[in-house]
Design a protein around this motif. Structure first.
Motif, PDB file in Angstrom:
ATOM      1  N   ALA A  58       0.610   1.596 -12.255  1.00 46.46           N
ATOM      2  CA  ALA A  58       1.189   0.311 -12.633  1.00 46.46           C
ATOM      3  C   ALA A  58       1.660  -1.219 -11.544  1.00 46.46           C
ATOM      4  CB  ALA A  58       3.062   0.384 -12.715  1.00 46.46           C
ATOM      5  N   GLN A  59       0.952  -1.275 -10.329  1.00 54.07           N
ATOM      6  CA  GLN A  59       0.485  -2.219  -9.359  1.00 54.07           C
ATOM      7  C   GLN A  59      -0.979  -2.678  -9.910  1.00 54.07           C
ATOM      8  OE1 GLN A  59       2.489  -3.513  -7.343  1.00 54.07           O
ATOM      9  NE2 GLN A  59       4.149  -1.475  -8.697  1.00 54.07           N
ATOM     10  N   LEU A  60      -2.211  -1.282 -10.613  1.00 51.61           N
ATOM     11  CA  LEU A  60      -3.482  -1.618 -10.203  1.00 51.61           C
ATOM     12  C   LEU A  60      -2.869  -2.623 -11.767  1.00 51.61           C
ATOM     13  CD1 LEU A  60      -5.641   1.397  -9.713  1.00 51.61           C
ATOM     14  CD2 LEU A  60      -5.283  -1.550  -8.785  1.00 51.61           C
ATOM     15  N   LYS A  61      -2.455  -2.342 -12.634  1.00 55.18           N
ATOM     16  CA  LYS A  61      -2.436  -2.977 -13.986  1.00 55.18           C
ATOM     17  C   LYS A  61      -1.717  -3.850 -14.182  1.00 55.18           C
ATOM     18  CE  LYS A  61      -2.808   0.977 -17.159  1.00 55.18           C
ATOM     19  NZ  LYS A  61      -1.415   2.012 -17.851  1.00 55.18           N
ATOM     20  N   ALA A  62      -0.381  -4.376 -12.661  1.00 60.01           N
ATOM     21  CA  ALA A  62       0.211  -5.891 -12.536  1.00 60.01           C
ATOM     22  C   ALA A  62      -0.613  -6.558 -11.389  1.00 60.01           C
ATOM     23  CB  ALA A  62       1.559  -5.461 -11.883  1.00 60.01           C
ATOM     24  N   ALA A  77       1.597 -11.248  -8.096  1.00 61.94           N
ATOM     25  CA  ALA A  77       0.974 -12.469  -7.455  1.00 61.94           C
ATOM     26  C   ALA A  77       2.139 -13.248  -6.096  1.00 61.94           C
ATOM     27  CB  ALA A  77       1.167 -13.820  -8.700  1.00 61.94           C
ATOM     28  N   ASP A  78       1.406 -12.564  -5.488  1.00 61.20           N
ATOM     29  CA  ASP A  78       2.019 -12.968  -4.198  1.00 61.20           C
ATOM     30  C   ASP A  78       0.450 -13.326  -3.268  1.00 61.20           C
ATOM     31  OD1 ASP A  78       1.888  -9.931  -4.557  1.00 61.20           O
ATOM     32  OD2 ASP A  78       1.296 -10.388  -2.326  1.00 61.20           O
ATOM     33  N   PRO A  79       0.684 -13.899  -2.348  1.00 62.70           N
ATOM     34  CA  PRO A  79      -0.613 -14.770  -2.205  1.00 62.70           C
ATOM     35  C   PRO A  79      -1.724 -13.527  -1.914  1.00 62.70           C
ATOM     36  CG  PRO A  79       1.109 -15.977  -0.632  1.00 62.70           C
ATOM     37  CD  PRO A  79       1.323 -14.170  -1.596  1.00 62.70           C
ATOM     38  N   HIS A  80      -1.469 -12.653  -1.064  1.00 67.17           N
ATOM     39  CA  HIS A  80      -3.366 -11.385  -0.285  1.00 67.17           C
ATOM     40  C   HIS A  80      -2.756 -10.594  -1.912  1.00 67.17           C
ATOM     41  CE1 HIS A  80      -2.387 -11.013   3.778  1.00 67.17           C
ATOM     42  NE2 HIS A  80      -3.057 -12.162   3.495  1.00 67.17           N
ATOM     43  N   ALA A  99      -5.886 -13.304  -3.181  1.00 64.59           N
ATOM     44  CA  ALA A  99      -6.531 -13.237  -2.888  1.00 64.59           C
ATOM     45  C   ALA A  99      -7.616 -12.311  -3.150  1.00 64.59           C
ATOM     46  CB  ALA A  99      -6.668 -13.953  -1.264  1.00 64.59           C
ATOM     47  N   PHE A 100      -7.180 -10.493  -2.688  1.00 64.77           N
ATOM     48  CA  PHE A 100      -7.688 -10.180  -2.374  1.00 64.77           C
ATOM     49  C   PHE A 100      -7.815  -8.762  -3.669  1.00 64.77           C
ATOM     50  CE2 PHE A 100      -6.217 -10.428   1.927  1.00 64.77           C
ATOM     51  CZ  PHE A 100      -7.878 -10.578   2.381  1.00 64.77           C
ATOM     52  N   MET A 101      -6.981  -8.886  -4.756  1.00 67.07           N
ATOM     53  CA  MET A 101      -6.551  -7.315  -5.616  1.00 67.07           C
ATOM     54  C   MET A 101      -6.891  -8.238  -6.876  1.00 67.07           C
ATOM     55  SD  MET A 101      -6.549  -5.066  -4.247  1.00 67.07           S
ATOM     56  CE  MET A 101      -6.481  -3.595  -5.576  1.00 67.07           C
ATOM     57  N   TRP A 102      -6.590  -9.493  -7.437  1.00 66.72           N
ATOM     58  CA  TRP A 102      -6.870  -9.677  -8.835  1.00 66.72           C
ATOM     59  C   TRP A 102      -8.212  -9.595  -9.289  1.00 66.72           C
ATOM     60  CZ3 TRP A 102      -4.390 -15.320 -10.803  1.00 66.72           C
ATOM     61  CH2 TRP A 102      -2.709 -14.753  -9.775  1.00 66.72           C
ATOM     62  N   ALA A 158       8.059 -10.549   0.497  1.00 64.96           N
ATOM     63  CA  ALA A 158       7.819 -11.384  -0.424  1.00 64.96           C
ATOM     64  C   ALA A 158       8.860 -10.866  -1.942  1.00 64.96           C
ATOM     65  CB  ALA A 158       6.222 -11.025  -1.359  1.00 64.96           C
ATOM     66  N   PHE A 159       9.007  -9.865  -2.102  1.00 62.47           N
ATOM     67  CA  PHE A 159      10.263  -9.829  -2.727  1.00 62.47           C
ATOM     68  C   PHE A 159      11.315 -10.991  -2.273  1.00 62.47           C
ATOM     69  CE2 PHE A 159       8.964  -4.731  -2.897  1.00 62.47           C
ATOM     70  CZ  PHE A 159       8.442  -4.955  -4.091  1.00 62.47           C
ATOM     71  N   ALA A 160      11.663 -11.069  -1.219  1.00 62.01           N
ATOM     72  CA  ALA A 160      13.143 -12.113  -0.911  1.00 62.01           C
ATOM     73  C   ALA A 160      12.293 -13.597  -2.031  1.00 62.01           C
ATOM     74  CB  ALA A 160      13.241 -11.828  -0.092  1.00 62.01           C
ATOM     75  N   SER A 161      11.675 -14.487  -1.800  1.00 59.06           N
ATOM     76  CA  SER A 161      11.454 -15.214  -1.875  1.00 59.06           C
ATOM     77  C   SER A 161      10.879 -15.439  -3.250  1.00 59.06           C
ATOM     78  CB  SER A 161      10.026 -15.382  -1.326  1.00 59.06           C
ATOM     79  OG  SER A 161       9.047 -14.926  -0.474  1.00 59.06           O
ATOM     80  N   ASN A 162      10.359 -14.040  -4.416  1.00 59.52           N
ATOM     81  CA  ASN A 162       9.992 -13.652  -5.362  1.00 59.52           C
ATOM     82  C   ASN A 162       8.447 -14.114  -5.843  1.00 59.52           C
ATOM     83  OD1 ASN A 162      11.517 -12.935  -7.098  1.00 59.52           O
ATOM     84  ND2 ASN A 162      13.154 -14.783  -7.389  1.00 59.52           N
ATOM     85  N   LEU A 163       7.908 -14.387  -4.449  1.00 62.44           N
ATOM     86  CA  LEU A 163       6.231 -14.292  -4.268  1.00 62.44           C
ATOM     87  C   LEU A 163       5.935 -13.029  -5.591  1.00 62.44           C
ATOM     88  CD1 LEU A 163       5.294 -15.897  -1.537  1.00 62.44           C
ATOM     89  CD2 LEU A 163       5.257 -16.949  -3.735  1.00 62.44           C
ATOM     90  N   ARG A 164       6.230 -11.830  -5.033  1.00 56.32           N
ATOM     91  CA  ARG A 164       6.117 -11.417  -5.991  1.00 56.32           C
ATOM     92  C   ARG A 164       7.574 -10.035  -6.274  1.00 56.32           C
ATOM     93  NH1 ARG A 164       4.819  -4.650  -3.018  1.00 56.32           N
ATOM     94  NH2 ARG A 164       5.293  -3.606  -4.940  1.00 56.32           N
ATOM     95  N   GLU A 165       7.142 -10.132  -7.598  1.00 53.61           N
ATOM     96  CA  GLU A 165       8.786 -10.331  -8.954  1.00 53.61           C
ATOM     97  C   GLU A 165       8.687  -9.003  -9.511  1.00 53.61           C
ATOM     98  OE1 GLU A 165       8.335 -13.528 -11.628  1.00 53.61           O
ATOM     99  OE2 GLU A 165       7.202 -14.533 -10.984  1.00 53.61           O
ATOM    100  N   ASN A 166      10.619  -8.549  -9.121  1.00 55.31           N
ATOM    101  CA  ASN A 166      10.784  -7.068  -9.904  1.00 55.31           C
ATOM    102  C   ASN A 166      12.574  -7.020  -8.540  1.00 55.31           C
ATOM    103  OD1 ASN A 166      11.570  -5.050  -8.371  1.00 55.31           O
ATOM    104  ND2 ASN A 166      10.061  -3.919  -9.652  1.00 55.31           N
ATOM    105  N   GLU A 167      12.966  -7.498 -10.177  1.00 55.99           N
ATOM    106  CA  GLU A 167      14.641  -7.147  -9.946  1.00 55.99           C
ATOM    107  C   GLU A 167      15.206  -6.427  -8.576  1.00 55.99           C
ATOM    108  OE1 GLU A 167      15.987 -10.655 -10.490  1.00 55.99           O
ATOM    109  OE2 GLU A 167      17.552  -9.648  -9.934  1.00 55.99           O
ATOM    110  N   ILE A 168      14.580  -5.685  -8.838  1.00 59.02           N
ATOM    111  CA  ILE A 168      15.321  -4.292  -7.611  1.00 59.02           C
ATOM    112  C   ILE A 168      15.425  -4.528  -6.559  1.00 59.02           C
ATOM    113  CG2 ILE A 168      16.000  -2.530  -7.921  1.00 59.02           C
ATOM    114  CD1 ILE A 168      14.805  -1.349  -9.770  1.00 59.02           C
TER     115      ILE A 168
END
Lengths: 466, 202
Positions: free
Chosen positions: B65-69, B76-79, B82-85, B169-179
């Protein structure tokens, strides 16, 4: 299985041949490369703390032959399903621009009138240098770092630091090396193939004014063979800690031809340094990484006999034996980045091709640098440098500005630099070089009244790569 | 002297030995993992620097799931950018599956010790949540030993710095995941630090 192995070996030999040929057919320090970013899809910070210093990943990227690629490939295979082509669809190309302002402590005498203070003290260079890079993958195991630079001062285009590499992975379980990298590098500057920033080719200061007053002596391995030699060598990176390399450098004077073709002649009128035969170069280093820290201890060196005049390999030579140790430490935090490098180079120099007072001389070079960056945006570096050696009135002769009155090569001082990076690929910097000693003395070092501090240099630059 | 010939001889010598030993990927690691992923994440999914998460023993479904994301840029968090996209851009579904399988089968990272007071406070949050702040027990989703399951990631033995960064990153929604956004926004910086200390020590 067997056929795959021999196919690989054959490819490796072919590549070694091709790279050798390429180099026999082929000036200033280089930097981070946008071509790599285009090819890998990684931001600069993956490979660089702050360009051009490398992170542990950046070092591995280089050791792996610059081949990681995350863009579409043009591929081909033969009937045996062996890859015959694997090339980036988009070439990993980049441009680099350096512009600067230099102010020397005390202007050098005007050549025309011999009167002090008439010559220019401040110089603006726009650009100081403009470079084109091809940096990245050529095929599956072959990559290149090629830089061509236009230098407006001499209005010339030249090959800059260049490195062609073949690299692959292998394992020798018998010695506990389950996965190591081995490679071949063909490059044009001893230590430019190195992956740490404590050895001469890629160390701080990464950029310098090209109109500073130059000191009377530097060790051979300390930039004296840059872009005028071709070295072919093999290396291994094993156990994730150990680097071993052995290379041989041959003279490769570029831009010269012979009497019957056009261009300046490489004949008895040529007076540059040329290596006699092959000069061995070696490098060993141990790197230990833990958490956000990386520490390296290493040694490198070279032995070369050189000719200073004319062509051919007859006649007396000068002999240089350089033995160096170095160390590098990095802390790479999310916000705070700290680096320190140090090197000590001991050189035994014997001159048979020129007349000297002593049968042989020594030259010791020390550089210790610390640097700190916050958020990869703002930071600075401070270096203490020292070159000291035995005095030799004939070797280090007198001369206005560039000579030494007492025959000593001793030059010492500091270089401080403040940098601001509005973007990861653009550096704005202010650099100050202060000498406590120059060519042997702090005051009246040239016998014509010039003091070491008169050569202090303020340098303001813009350096960008895109 | 014939320098070119001797240089070539050196090169051939150096090449011949390891090339012969290169016994063509005997290990189970997919070629791509050995050549590329391993340089940041370690050959067996255990990395050195906390910037790079451990992948060892992470459930395959989560890794996929993460690799597809990363590939479709929804993480889409900064790292990540920068690294995984870049790293994920050219991965096919089949390749992703193969890599995920491989890392999920590697032995997990051993925990690293942390301050006992922090660890105790973190354990409390992990096992019981924080009623007063409406934070559920992390254990409920991430497993009683934080071993993860399917799309719920393993957290045990993960780098402390990485866990903290993800919660921020979850808190700031830089990495988006509702839960995880709901969970992370309710935690104070101190509590994030404690729970990360506990998880990294497991």
């Amino acid at each position: 299985m067997d056929s795959i192995l021999s196919w690989r070996a054959a490819k490796a030999v072919a590549v070694a041949l091709a790279t050798l040929a390429a180099a026999l057919a082929a000036s200033s320090p280089a930097s981070a490369t946008p071509g790599f970013a285009r090819q890998t899809g990684l931001a600069c910070e993956a490979c660089h703390t702050v360009f051009p210093e490398l992170t542990p990943f950046g070092r591995l990227f280089k050791l792996n032959g610059y081949v990681f690629s995350n863009v579409k490939q043009l591929q081909d295979i033969n009937e045996k399903d062996q890859s015959t082509l694997a090339m980036n669809e988009i070439a990993p190309i980049g441009l680099q621009l350096q512009a600067s302002f230099t102010s020397i402590g005390h202007s050098v005498p005007d050549n025309g009138t011999g009167v002090n203070d008439l010559a220019q003290k401040n110089s603006v260079e726009f650009p100081q240098a403009l470079s084109l890079f091809y940096t990245g993958k050529i095929s599956d195991n072959l990559g290149a770092f090629l830089q061509v630079t236009w230098n407006p001062t001499s209005n010339s285009i030249g090959i800059d630091n260049s490195d062609l590499r073949f690299a692959d992975h292998a394992s020798v379980p018998a010695i506990g090396a389950s996965d190591f990298i081995y490679g071949v590098t063909l490059n044009n500057n001893p230590t430019s193939q190195d992956v740490w920033n404590s050895s001469p080719a890629w160390t701080y200061p990464y950029i310098l004014s090209n109109i500073m007053v130059s000191r009377i002596a530097s060790a051979l391995i300390d930039g004296q063979l840059a872009q005028s030699s071709a070295g072919l060598g093999g290396y291994v990176w094993a156990y994730n800690h150990l680097y071993l390399e052995f290379s041989g450098y041959h003279s490769a004077v570029t831009g010269f031809s012979n009497h019957y073709t056009s261009g300046p002649e490489l004949d008895s009128t040529y007076s540059g340094t040329r290596i006699d035969g092959l000069a061995p170069y070696w490098r060993a280093a141990w790197e230990q990484d833990w958490s956000r820290n990386s520490l390296m201890f290493g040694t490198y060196g070279m032995q070369a006999n050189t000719h200073t005049q004319g062509i051919g390999f007859q006649g007396p030579t000068n002999s240089f034996t350089d033995v160096a140790i170095d160390s590098q430490y990095q802390y790479i935090g999310d916000n705070n980045i700290l680096s320190a490098y140090a090197t000590w180079i001991h050189e035994d120099r014997t001159f048979n091709a020129v007349t000297t007072s002593n049968p042989s001389n020594t030259l010791n070079t020390v550089r210790v640098t610390g640097s700190y960056f916050y958020d990869r945006k703002i930071g600075g570096s401070l270096q203490y440098f020292s070159t000291t050696g035995s005095s030799d009135a004939l070797l280090y002769g007198a001369g206005t500005v560039t000579g030494s009155a007492n025959g000593s090569p001793d030059t010492q001082g500091i270089i401080a630099e403040l940098d601001y990076l509005p973007w990861l690929n653009t550096k704005l910097g202010v650099q100050y070089t202060a000498y406590t000693k120059f060519n042997g003395a702090s005051t009246n070092y040239d016998g014509s009244g010039r003091n070491a501090s008169d050569n202090n240099t303020l340098y303001v630059f813009v350096w960008t790569a895109f | 002297m014939n320098a070119h010939a001797s240089a070539l001889a050196i090169a051939c010598l150096l090449l011949a030995a390891p090339a012969a030993a290169a016994a063509e990927a005997t290990g189970a690691a997919p070629d791509l993992v050995q050549r590329e992923c391993s340089t940041c994440h370690g050959l067996h999914g255990i990395s050195t620097a906390p910037t790079f998460p451990n992948l060892a023993a992470q459930p395959a479904a989560y890794l996929e799931a993460q690799l597809k994301a990363f590939r479709d840029h929804s993480r889409a968090d900064p790292h990540a950018q920068a690294f995984m996209w870049g790293m994920a851009a050219q991965l096919t579904d089949a390749k992703i599956k193969e890599i995920a399988e491989y890392f999920s089968k590697q032995p997990p990272a051993p925990g690293t010790s942390a301050d006992p007071a922090e660890v105790a406070a973190g354990r409390q949050i992990f096992e019981n949540g924080i009623d007063a702040q409406g934070v559920p027990a992390c254990m409920a989703c991430h497993g009683d030993k934080a071993q993860g399951n399917e799309v719920f990631p393993r957290l045990a033995g993960q780098h402390r710095g990485y866990i903290e960064k993800q919660l921020e990153a979850f808190a700031s929604n830089l990495r988006e995941n509702e839960i995880m956004h709901q969970n992370a926004t309710k935690l104070t910086a101190r509590q994030i630090s404690d729970v990360a200390a506990f998880l990294s020590s497991m």
